[in-house]
Design a protein around this motif. Structure first.
Motif, PDB file in Angstrom:
ATOM      1  N   PRO A  17       0.931  -1.113  -0.076  1.00 36.76           N
ATOM      2  CA  PRO A  17       0.011   0.102  -0.122  1.00 36.76           C
ATOM      3  C   PRO A  17       0.952   1.337  -0.107  1.00 36.76           C
ATOM      4  N   CYS A  18       0.355   2.201  -0.713  1.00 36.43           N
ATOM      5  CA  CYS A  18       0.980   3.704  -0.653  1.00 36.43           C
ATOM      6  C   CYS A  18       0.832   4.075   0.831  1.00 36.43           C
ATOM      7  N   MET A  19       2.058   4.632   1.211  1.00 33.17           N
ATOM      8  CA  MET A  19       2.224   5.258   2.549  1.00 33.17           C
ATOM      9  C   MET A  19       1.291   6.555   2.886  1.00 33.17           C
ATOM     10  N   ARG A  20       1.018   7.120   1.722  1.00 33.35           N
ATOM     11  CA  ARG A  20       0.029   8.404   1.830  1.00 33.35           C
ATOM     12  C   ARG A  20      -1.389   8.042   1.641  1.00 33.35           C
ATOM     13  N   CYS A  21      -1.825   7.337   0.327  1.00 31.36           N
ATOM     14  CA  CYS A  21      -3.233   7.154   0.248  1.00 31.36           C
ATOM     15  C   CYS A  21      -3.686   5.647   0.286  1.00 31.36           C
ATOM     16  N   LEU A  22      -2.729   4.900   0.618  1.00 27.67           N
ATOM     17  CA  LEU A  22      -3.055   3.252   0.751  1.00 27.67           C
ATOM     18  C   LEU A  22      -3.674   2.640  -0.711  1.00 27.67           C
ATOM     19  N   LEU A  27      -7.200  12.696  -1.793  1.00 30.02           N
ATOM     20  CA  LEU A  27      -7.064  14.069  -2.407  1.00 30.02           C
ATOM     21  C   LEU A  27      -6.622  13.747  -4.029  1.00 30.02           C
ATOM     22  N   ASN A  28      -6.113  12.599  -4.296  1.00 28.75           N
ATOM     23  CA  ASN A  28      -5.675  12.455  -5.759  1.00 28.75           C
ATOM     24  C   ASN A  28      -7.126  12.421  -6.678  1.00 28.75           C
ATOM     25  N   ALA A  29      -8.132  11.703  -6.008  1.00 32.75           N
ATOM     26  CA  ALA A  29      -9.300  11.715  -6.894  1.00 32.75           C
ATOM     27  C   ALA A  29     -10.227  12.730  -6.552  1.00 32.75           C
ATOM     28  N   ASP A  32       4.421  12.259  -6.473  1.00 28.36           N
ATOM     29  CA  ASP A  32       3.466  13.294  -5.781  1.00 28.36           C
ATOM     30  C   ASP A  32       2.143  13.117  -5.398  1.00 28.36           C
ATOM     31  N   CYS A  33       2.105  11.870  -4.873  1.00 30.17           N
ATOM     32  CA  CYS A  33       0.670  11.508  -4.277  1.00 30.17           C
ATOM     33  C   CYS A  33       0.377  12.606  -3.177  1.00 30.17           C
ATOM     34  N   ALA A  34      -0.929  12.892  -3.381  1.00 35.20           N
ATOM     35  CA  ALA A  34      -1.593  14.070  -2.407  1.00 35.20           C
ATOM     36  C   ALA A  34      -2.130  13.288  -1.144  1.00 35.20           C
ATOM     37  N   LEU A  87       5.270   5.089  -2.481  1.00 38.90           N
ATOM     38  CA  LEU A  87       4.218   5.873  -2.578  1.00 38.90           C
ATOM     39  C   LEU A  87       3.881   5.186  -4.157  1.00 38.90           C
ATOM     40  N   CYS A  88       2.517   5.431  -4.359  1.00 38.28           N
ATOM     41  CA  CYS A  88       1.734   5.292  -5.740  1.00 38.28           C
ATOM     42  C   CYS A  88       2.316   5.928  -6.683  1.00 38.28           C
ATOM     43  N   ARG A  89       2.754   7.007  -6.588  1.00 32.06           N
ATOM     44  CA  ARG A  89       3.599   8.139  -7.417  1.00 32.06           C
ATOM     45  C   ARG A  89       4.091   9.163  -6.627  1.00 32.06           C
TER      46      ARG A  89
HETATM   47 ZN   LIG Z   1      -0.854   7.310  -2.855  1.00 37.96          ZN
END
Ligand SMILES: [Zn+2]
Ligand SMILES: [Zn+2]
Length: 168
Positions: free
Chosen positions: A68-73, A143-145, A131-133, A127-129
């Motif tokens: 999982p992305c550490m910011r948005c999962l 916050l990405n969506a 600049d993951c928000a 992270l998924c990317r």
């Molecule tokens: Zn993410």
């Protein structure tokens, strides 16, 4: 445990041997989340050579770690190339840097070494990317969506009226 029996190799000074083996990797746990290597049986290359009493080990591998992305999962994966070097001189004093921690009784523990080398190479943030928000700390939405902000207080209706008035 995946090891190389060094006695079997009979390495003499000047010799260079290449060993390829598959290491089975347990998942890494970072910040309470599980990150798995794909494939879980990872091909590892170890080059073994000798110089003046010490054996030199060079490890190379390519690993893909997912979790999982550490910011948005959301799903995240990272790929990294890992290279590491160890020395081992059986006559060196214990805890000397010429005594590899991964060599015991003429066996090189490639499994433990590969795992430690990967752990050192993993970024602090997976992270998924880049600049993951992340997730909104107020409402928990992604916050990405749905990029949005929360104003601290609902705006005073009198203020809104004033803005409208000034805009005319
Ligand atoms: Zn993410
Ligand atoms: Zn929100």
């Amino acid at each position: 445990m995946t090891t190389i029996d060094l006695r079997r190799l009979h390495i003499r000074p000047g010799d260079v041997r290449e060993e390829r083996l598959d290491v089975e990797l347990e998942p890494f746990v970072l910040g309470g989340q599980r990150y798995e290597s794909a494939p879980s049986h990872l091909p590892v290359e170890v080059e073994i050579s000798r110089a003046s009493g010490a054996t030199i080990f060079d490890l190379q591998l390519d690993v893909r770690v997912t979790g999982p992305c550490m910011r948005c999962l959301a799903f995240a994966e990272i790929e990294c190339h890992v290279s590491a070097r160890e020395f081992n001189d059986p006559d060196a004093p214990k805890a000397d840097e010429l005594r590899s921690d991964y060599v015991t009784d003429d066996h090189l523990d490639v499994g433990a070494w590969a795992r430690d080398a990967i752990a050192l190479e993993l970024p602090e943030q997976i992270l998924c990317r880049p600049d993951c928000a992340g997730l909104c700390p107020v409402c928990g939405k992604d916050l990405n969506a749905e990029p949005h902000e929360h104003t601290e207080r609902e705006p005073d209706p009198r203020w809104a009226a004033l803005e409208q008035f000034r805009g005319v």
